[in-house]
Design an enzyme around this catalytic site. Structure first.
Site, PDB file in Angstrom:
ATOM      1  N   TYR A  90      -3.904   2.844   6.495  1.00 45.41           N
ATOM      2  CA  TYR A  90      -3.832   1.880   5.388  1.00 45.41           C
ATOM      3  C   TYR A  90      -5.245   1.710   4.775  1.00 45.41           C
ATOM      4  O   TYR A  90      -5.396   1.374   3.605  1.00 45.41           O
ATOM      5  CB  TYR A  90      -3.248   0.551   5.872  1.00 45.41           C
ATOM      6  CG  TYR A  90      -2.696  -0.336   4.768  1.00 45.41           C
ATOM      7  CD1 TYR A  90      -1.601   0.048   4.012  1.00 45.41           C
ATOM      8  CD2 TYR A  90      -3.274  -1.579   4.509  1.00 45.41           C
ATOM      9  CE1 TYR A  90      -1.097  -0.772   3.006  1.00 45.41           C
ATOM     10  CE2 TYR A  90      -2.774  -2.410   3.516  1.00 45.41           C
ATOM     11  CZ  TYR A  90      -1.681  -2.001   2.767  1.00 45.41           C
ATOM     12  OH  TYR A  90      -1.187  -2.824   1.781  1.00 45.41           O
ATOM     13  N   LYS A 103      -6.422  -6.034   0.948  1.00 41.85           N
ATOM     14  CA  LYS A 103      -5.475  -7.117   1.283  1.00 41.85           C
ATOM     15  C   LYS A 103      -6.198  -8.291   1.953  1.00 41.85           C
ATOM     16  O   LYS A 103      -5.834  -9.454   1.733  1.00 41.85           O
ATOM     17  CB  LYS A 103      -4.338  -6.601   2.177  1.00 41.85           C
ATOM     18  CG  LYS A 103      -3.346  -5.661   1.478  1.00 41.85           C
ATOM     19  CD  LYS A 103      -2.646  -6.290   0.269  1.00 41.85           C
ATOM     20  CE  LYS A 103      -1.446  -5.446  -0.194  1.00 41.85           C
ATOM     21  NZ  LYS A 103      -0.896  -5.956  -1.490  1.00 41.85           N
TER      22      LYS A 103
HETATM   23  O1  0WE Z   1       0.901  -1.960   0.373  1.00 43.82           O
HETATM   24  C1  0WE Z   1       1.547  -0.983   0.673  1.00 43.82           C
HETATM   25  C2  0WE Z   1       1.493   0.263  -0.195  1.00 43.82           C
HETATM   26  C3  0WE Z   1       0.380   0.211  -1.170  1.00 43.82           C
HETATM   27  C4  0WE Z   1       0.047   1.501  -1.873  1.00 43.82           C
HETATM   28  C5  0WE Z   1       0.749   2.674  -1.751  1.00 43.82           C
HETATM   29  C6  0WE Z   1       0.361   3.801  -2.457  1.00 43.82           C
HETATM   30  C7  0WE Z   1       1.052   5.120  -2.335  1.00 43.82           C
HETATM   31  C8  0WE Z   1       0.882   5.965  -3.568  1.00 43.82           C
HETATM   32  C9  0WE Z   1      -1.061   1.482  -2.692  1.00 43.82           C
HETATM   33  N1  0WE Z   1      -1.459   2.566  -3.378  1.00 43.82           N
HETATM   34  C10 0WE Z   1      -0.780   3.705  -3.285  1.00 43.82           C
HETATM   35  N2  0WE Z   1      -1.220   4.774  -3.994  1.00 43.82           N
HETATM   36  C11 0WE Z   1      -0.495   5.901  -4.133  1.00 43.82           C
HETATM   37  O2  0WE Z   1      -0.959   6.879  -4.750  1.00 43.82           O
HETATM   38  N3  0WE Z   1       2.306  -1.014   1.821  1.00 43.82           N
HETATM   39  C12 0WE Z   1       2.264  -2.180   2.672  1.00 43.82           C
HETATM   40  C13 0WE Z   1       3.138   0.112   2.268  1.00 43.82           C
HETATM   41  C14 0WE Z   1       2.327   0.971   3.164  1.00 43.82           C
HETATM   42  O3  0WE Z   1       1.407   1.831   2.662  1.00 43.82           O
HETATM   43  C15 0WE Z   1       0.784   2.449   3.745  1.00 43.82           C
HETATM   44  C16 0WE Z   1       1.333   1.945   4.936  1.00 43.82           C
HETATM   45  C17 0WE Z   1       2.319   0.993   4.570  1.00 43.82           C
HETATM   46  C18 0WE Z   1       3.145   0.168   5.481  1.00 43.82           C
HETATM   47  C19 0WE Z   1      -0.217   3.398   3.765  1.00 43.82           C
HETATM   48  C20 0WE Z   1      -0.679   3.882   4.985  1.00 43.82           C
HETATM   49  C21 0WE Z   1      -0.145   3.378   6.162  1.00 43.82           C
HETATM   50  C22 0WE Z   1       0.850   2.428   6.164  1.00 43.82           C
END
Ligand code: 0WE
Length: 255
Positions: free
Chosen positions: A155, A162
């Site tokens: 993450y 966050k």
């Molecule tokens: O907040 C999120 C996702 C946020 C996010 C996801 C992306 C994917 C595509 C922000 N930016 C991008 N950029 C992109 O190009 N989550 C809580 C979901 C999430 O994302 C992860 C997680 C989890 C759970 C990323 C890595 C590990 C775990």
């Protein structure tokens, strides 16, 4: 039954039917709120506007929160259209894809900047747009994730963003409290949204979540919408600056 008739809500972050913003918009609409629902750009418009059209009376708008001019322009149009705002939902996050894999130590200056600009600064910017229209008080909410507090592999810079977002919620709550504007974050368990797709290990993470969480299942967008409806309503009138967990209890476990 929560009644938001006569209340106006602006929701940022609609991409498709899996968006958390969509779960929240449906719940606020069901409670009778007048809605404006925002999507990023022309490319997102097609799918987003199709959903918005399913909610009678809801308005769609385009806004890239990396632009101060676009933010100013949408709030000027809300002032004209609605006069007053009651509820603001920020369901936006972004880091460049390369930042969400590989070694944290390789976080780039530009990746750090973008993650914080889109995922954190934008909450301050849209709150500054909304606050002058919240003349009867208001409720502002954003979406966070447990990785702000405890390490979730990959993450990476989003976790740092966050953590900054949760602190931003507390400072906005302090700043806007005298105007009876409350500011809170919802910390949702992992959900398969467009933003979460591209993440290789998500399926495995969701399985671990449902194995370990006290309720032994995952969370869905409408359950996040339920918490958002509570935060939007007077039932939460003394809650501000908080992070509320909608994670089937996952965060309470130590082992
Ligand atoms: O907040 C999120 C996702 C946020 C996010 C996801 C992306 C994917 C595509 C922000 N930016 C991008 N950029 C992109 O190009 N989550 C809580 C979901 C999430 O994302 C992860 C997680 C989890 C759970 C990323 C890595 C590990 C775990």
């Amino acid at each position: 039954m929560i009644n938001l008739a006569g209340k106006t809500a602006v929701v940022f972050g609609l991409a498709n039917k899996r968006s958390i913003a969509w779960g929240i918009a449906q719940k606020l609409h069901e409670a009778g709120a007048t809605l404006a629902i925002g999507y990023l750009n022309e490319r997102m418009k097609m799918e987003a506007q199709g959903l918005i059209d399913e909610l009678p009376g809801a308005h769609g708008f385009q806004c890239d929160v990396s632009s101060d001019a676009e933010i100013e322009s949408v709030f000027a149009s809300f002032k004209e259209k609605f006069g007053k705002l009651d509820i603001l939902v920020h369901a936006i996050a972004y880091a460049p894809a390369e930042e969400l894999r590989g070694e944290f130590i390789n976080t780039t200056r530009e990746g750090f900047r973008i993650a914080h600009d889109i995922s954190v600064y934008s909450l301050i910017a849209v709150s500054r747009g909304a606050a002058p229209l919240m003349t009867d008080g208001g409720s502002i909410m954003t979406m966070t994730y447990y990785a702000a507090e405890k390490v979730v592999p990959n993450y990476n810079v989003m976790a740092v963003a966050k953590a900054a977002l949760e602190s931003t919620v507390r400072y906005l709550a302090w700043n806007l409290g005298p105007r009876n504007i409350r500011v809170n974050a919802i910390s949702a368990g992992p959900i398969k949204t467009l933003a979460a797709r591209g993440i290789g290990s998500l399926t495995e993470m969701m399985k671990t979540h449902s194995d370990r969480a006290p309720l032994h299942r995952n969370v869905d967008q409408l359950e996040v919408g339920g918490a958002a409806l509570f935060l939007a309503s007077d039932l939460s009138s003394a809650i501000t600056g908080e992070t509320i967990y909608v994670d089937c209890g996952y965060n309470i476990m130590g082992f």
